[in-house]
Enzyme design. Sequence first.
Site, PDB file in Angstrom:
ATOM      1  NE  ARG A  59     -66.471 -21.046 -33.056  1.00 45.42           N
ATOM      2  CZ  ARG A  59     -67.860 -21.276 -31.927  1.00 45.42           C
ATOM      3  NH1 ARG A  59     -68.527 -20.423 -32.661  1.00 45.42           N
ATOM      4  NH2 ARG A  59     -67.787 -21.323 -31.278  1.00 45.42           N
TER       5      ARG A  59
ATOM      6  CE  LYS B  72     -52.676  -6.897 -45.520  1.00 44.24           C
ATOM      7  NZ  LYS B  72     -51.195  -6.546 -44.440  1.00 44.24           N
TER       8      LYS B  72
ATOM      9  NE  ARG C  18     -73.971 -17.864 -27.868  1.00 45.34           N
ATOM     10  CZ  ARG C  18     -74.655 -16.631 -28.078  1.00 45.34           C
ATOM     11  NH1 ARG C  18     -75.110 -16.050 -27.279  1.00 45.34           N
ATOM     12  NH2 ARG C  18     -74.552 -16.882 -29.421  1.00 45.34           N
ATOM     13  CB  THR C  19     -66.564 -19.566 -28.190  1.00 45.72           C
ATOM     14  OG1 THR C  19     -68.240 -20.170 -27.903  1.00 45.72           O
ATOM     15  CG2 THR C  19     -65.667 -20.178 -27.655  1.00 45.72           C
TER      16      THR C  19
END
Length: 304
Positions: free
Chosen positions: A101, A80, A51-52
């Site tokens: 996020r 990496k 959703r976000t």
Amino acid sequence: MKSKSLVSIDQCTKEDILRILDNARKFEDNPNRNLLEGKVAATLFFEPSTRTRLSFETAINRLGGKVIGFQDASTTSSSKGETLKDTILMVSNYADLIVMRHHLEGAAKYASEITDIPIINAGDGANQHPSQTMLDLYSIQKTQGKLTDLTITMVGDLKYGRTVHSLISGMSHFNPTFHFVAPDELRMPDEYKLFCDKHNIKYYEHTAFSEEVINESDILYMTRVQRERFTDLEEYQRVKNVYILKSQMLENSKDNLRVLHPLPRVNEIAYDVDDSPKAYYIQQARNGLFARQAIICEVLGITI
């Protein structure tokens, strides 16, 4: 706001919140505006989201901007060994805005300190989720006709739930009364109860999810028990289904009661609740588009 980045709802004054919510209403009336024409936004999701991420990307597209970024950090140079600092500095070469996020608390604040372009925190660990708070506040305002003097019951994972932590801060300007319903293992952390004490906010703690508490509420804010926050899976198994909202539990609740949930849900809201006029979590998710359009314009200094 004190900063062009939005990393915590604590940055926002009451006036900031009301202005952003008013702009969200304008975007709900007309979401398609070319206010980001020629601008590029990067969505960096080091932690899974549906959703976000989709609502931010939709918000950018409907504002006429372009989106770059990733939804799986395992496909990026961080796998990496590239540091967060180098990732942020690299992406800053390409974008006018970063939506991020991350699983680590404080990651968004750190990112905002090492780059000159605005950072929007789309969730950092169990800490903050300010854009979710804005859409929650917008949903509360829409359904109740006001933000002041409301009784809000928060249920479930109050220890790790960043959405409830941010909502306490966001509602602190509006004289709320809180009921915190959680098992001992997931009770509201002391720092947020001390915050309530400092701001003269009334709150009550419960371990039982009773209809008596539901019937006092204007907003019932359900949360899932987040498996990804647990290091002890046995502890997760003990608490994952401790509270389940069923339709019959709403029979004697206030007419104005609305059930909110930041989603995704697991088992904490039975599907028979979906047919109740008091269920608002799907509309709540839709409100995320308008709130995030308003936030993007706010941090970029764009007047609506």
